[in-house]
Design an enzyme around this catalytic site. Structure first.
Site, mmCIF file in Angstrom:
data_model
loop_
_atom_site.group_PDB
_atom_site.id
_atom_site.type_symbol
_atom_site.label_atom_id
_atom_site.label_comp_id
_atom_site.label_asym_id
_atom_site.label_seq_id
_atom_site.Cartn_x
_atom_site.Cartn_y
_atom_site.Cartn_z
ATOM 1 N N HIS A 109 3.150 -3.789 6.804
ATOM 2 C CA HIS A 109 2.154 -2.730 6.562
ATOM 3 C C HIS A 109 2.069 -1.810 7.773
ATOM 4 O O HIS A 109 2.639 -2.099 8.841
ATOM 5 C CB HIS A 109 0.765 -3.355 6.356
ATOM 6 C CG HIS A 109 0.595 -4.086 5.074
ATOM 7 N ND1 HIS A 109 -0.339 -3.737 4.133
ATOM 8 C CD2 HIS A 109 1.247 -5.163 4.575
ATOM 9 C CE1 HIS A 109 -0.268 -4.574 3.108
ATOM 10 N NE2 HIS A 109 0.692 -5.457 3.358
ATOM 11 N N GLU A 146 1.171 -5.592 10.807
ATOM 12 C CA GLU A 146 0.790 -4.174 10.975
ATOM 13 C C GLU A 146 1.689 -3.584 12.058
ATOM 14 O O GLU A 146 1.648 -4.008 13.206
ATOM 15 C CB GLU A 146 -0.680 -4.065 11.396
ATOM 16 C CG GLU A 146 -1.678 -4.704 10.434
ATOM 17 C CD GLU A 146 -1.834 -3.945 9.131
ATOM 18 O OE1 GLU A 146 -1.385 -2.768 9.047
ATOM 19 O OE2 GLU A 146 -2.385 -4.536 8.176
ATOM 20 N N HIS A 175 0.873 -1.179 0.000
ATOM 21 C CA HIS A 175 0.000 0.000 0.000
ATOM 22 C C HIS A 175 0.913 1.233 0.000
ATOM 23 O O HIS A 175 1.779 1.376 0.878
ATOM 24 C CB HIS A 175 -0.926 -0.001 1.228
ATOM 25 C CG HIS A 175 -1.936 -1.101 1.164
ATOM 26 N ND1 HIS A 175 -2.149 -1.988 2.195
ATOM 27 C CD2 HIS A 175 -2.772 -1.465 0.161
ATOM 28 C CE1 HIS A 175 -3.089 -2.854 1.828
ATOM 29 N NE2 HIS A 175 -3.480 -2.561 0.596
ATOM 30 N N GLU A 186 1.650 3.461 3.101
ATOM 31 C CA GLU A 186 2.151 2.834 4.336
ATOM 32 C C GLU A 186 3.676 2.882 4.285
ATOM 33 O O GLU A 186 4.345 1.921 3.885
ATOM 34 C CB GLU A 186 1.589 1.420 4.447
ATOM 35 C CG GLU A 186 0.055 1.454 4.547
ATOM 36 C CD GLU A 186 -0.589 0.080 4.591
ATOM 37 O OE1 GLU A 186 0.141 -0.919 4.678
ATOM 38 O OE2 GLU A 186 -1.827 0.027 4.526
#
Ligand SMILES: O=C(O)CCC(=O)N[C@@H](CCC(=O)O)C(=O)O
Ligand SMILES: [Zn+2]
Length: 328
Positions: free
Chosen positions: A153, A217, A60, A63
């Site tokens: 991410h 994450e 992404h 990110e």
């Protein structure tokens, strides 16, 4: 992209591995640049004993923290290349979206890793995914059984567990346990077991290549060059050890959550019962309405379910959130 970015961050964000690739080649490794933003570094003599580690960042484009972390990690490793103890693929996912400062150009790259793409076919990201799928297959083909994929991410919204990971259930017990223990070492507080693919890169590598794949994450999205890297210190240190084959121990075991239900956006009538900025792992009570979509009403089935990645803005047909319950 800001003109003042440190040069290693700029190079990685642009998918330019020229300098680091040259250092590994000079040290006798077999180096490949199969696509822009993809670097492979393998031992000159293949060995099934050697672990194969795929590290991906920037799937992404907004990110950016993991991009900075990976830029410093690969720069440092390439200065002492003989320390590399695994076969490595470093992949910068969506270079064009990074340059544009956007999550994606046409559609979410992290939903393209599936055979049938429906209306996602023909998008810019579908082409990029095909490139990454081919490079990934070439990397893992011929490698031994110790296969890892860490897809790094950062999340859109805050989280009651700021660092967490999504782990495909289909990974075999031994590698899965090792992966979760290693994630704990990297500062990951919670893991979510995922029973089904949402078209993500890490599920693809787990399913198609037998990798211990995970989406990690690491905090919140931020501007390239302005991330607070201290929030990634534990993960950077765990990665340092993994790539150098160092014995690693310590860290806290992450709390494990199972997926109770995946919420799919079925139509443009989809609405959620809470705001877009609802924190990840916010608990809801049995019977609470999660979302409505025409005649479909998603409600909490267990005594308590926590919402993760609530996002009513996804395309129709895609995951708009996950509901998780604490395991055990
Ligand atoms: O914060 C969000 O809503 C999204 C953060 C993110 O990109 N998460 C990944 C998770 C992938 C997985 O389920 O393995 C994604 O949604 O692509
Ligand atoms: Zn992401």
């Amino acid at each position: 992209m800001a003109a003042t970015l440190p040069k290693e961050i700029r190079a990685l964000a642009e998918g330019d591995f020229g300098e680091v690739a040259a250092r590994f080649a000079q040290a006798g490794f077999t180096v490949g640049l199969p696509a822009k933003g993809v670097l492979t570094v393998k031992a000159a003599t293949p060995s099934a004993e050697r672990a194969a580690v795929l590290l991906s960042v920037g799937v992404h484009g907004d990110e950016t923290g993991p991009i900075e972390m990976a830029a410093y990690a690969i720069e440092a490793l390439s200065r002492t290349p003989s320390a590399l103890a695994v076969d490595l693929m470093l992949c910068v996912g969506n270079i064009d979206a990074i340059a544009a400062g956007k999550r994606f150009i046409d559609a979410d790259l992290n939903r393209m890793f599936r055979d049938q793409r429906g209306d996602l076919a023909g998008t810019f990201e579908a082409g990029r995914a095909d490139t990454l799928i081919a490079a990934t297959a070439a990397f893992f083909d011929g490698s031994g059984p110790r296969r890892w994929h860490l897809d790094l991410h950062t999340a859109i919204r805050g989280s009651r567990y700021p660092r967490f990971a999504i782990v495909p259930e289909l990974i075999a017990d031994g590698p899965r346990r090792a992966l979760i223990a290693w994630l704990g070492l990297g500062g990951i507080e919670a893991v979510i077991m995922n029973p089904a693919s949402a078209g993500t890169y890490s599920y693809w590598t787990a399913e198609r290549h037998g990798a211990a794949g995970t989406t990690v994450e690491l905090g919140r999205i931020g501007t390239l060059g302005q991330n607070d890297l201290s929030q990634f210190a534990a993960m950077a240190s765990a990665l340092h050890g993994l790539l150098r084959g160092q014995a690693q121990a310590g860290g806290n075991q992450p709390i494990v959550f199972n997926t109770a239900q995946s919420i799919t956006k079925l139509s443009d009538a989809f609405t959620m019962s809470f705001g877009r900025d609802t924190e990840n792992f916010t608990p809801l009570k049995k019977g609470d309405v999660i979302a409505r979509d025409g005649d479909t009403v998603y409600t909490v089935q267990h005594d308590e379910e926590c919402v993760v990645f609530p996002n009513p803005d996804v395309r129709v047909g895609l995951r708009a959130g996950i509901m998780v319950v604490r395991a055990g």
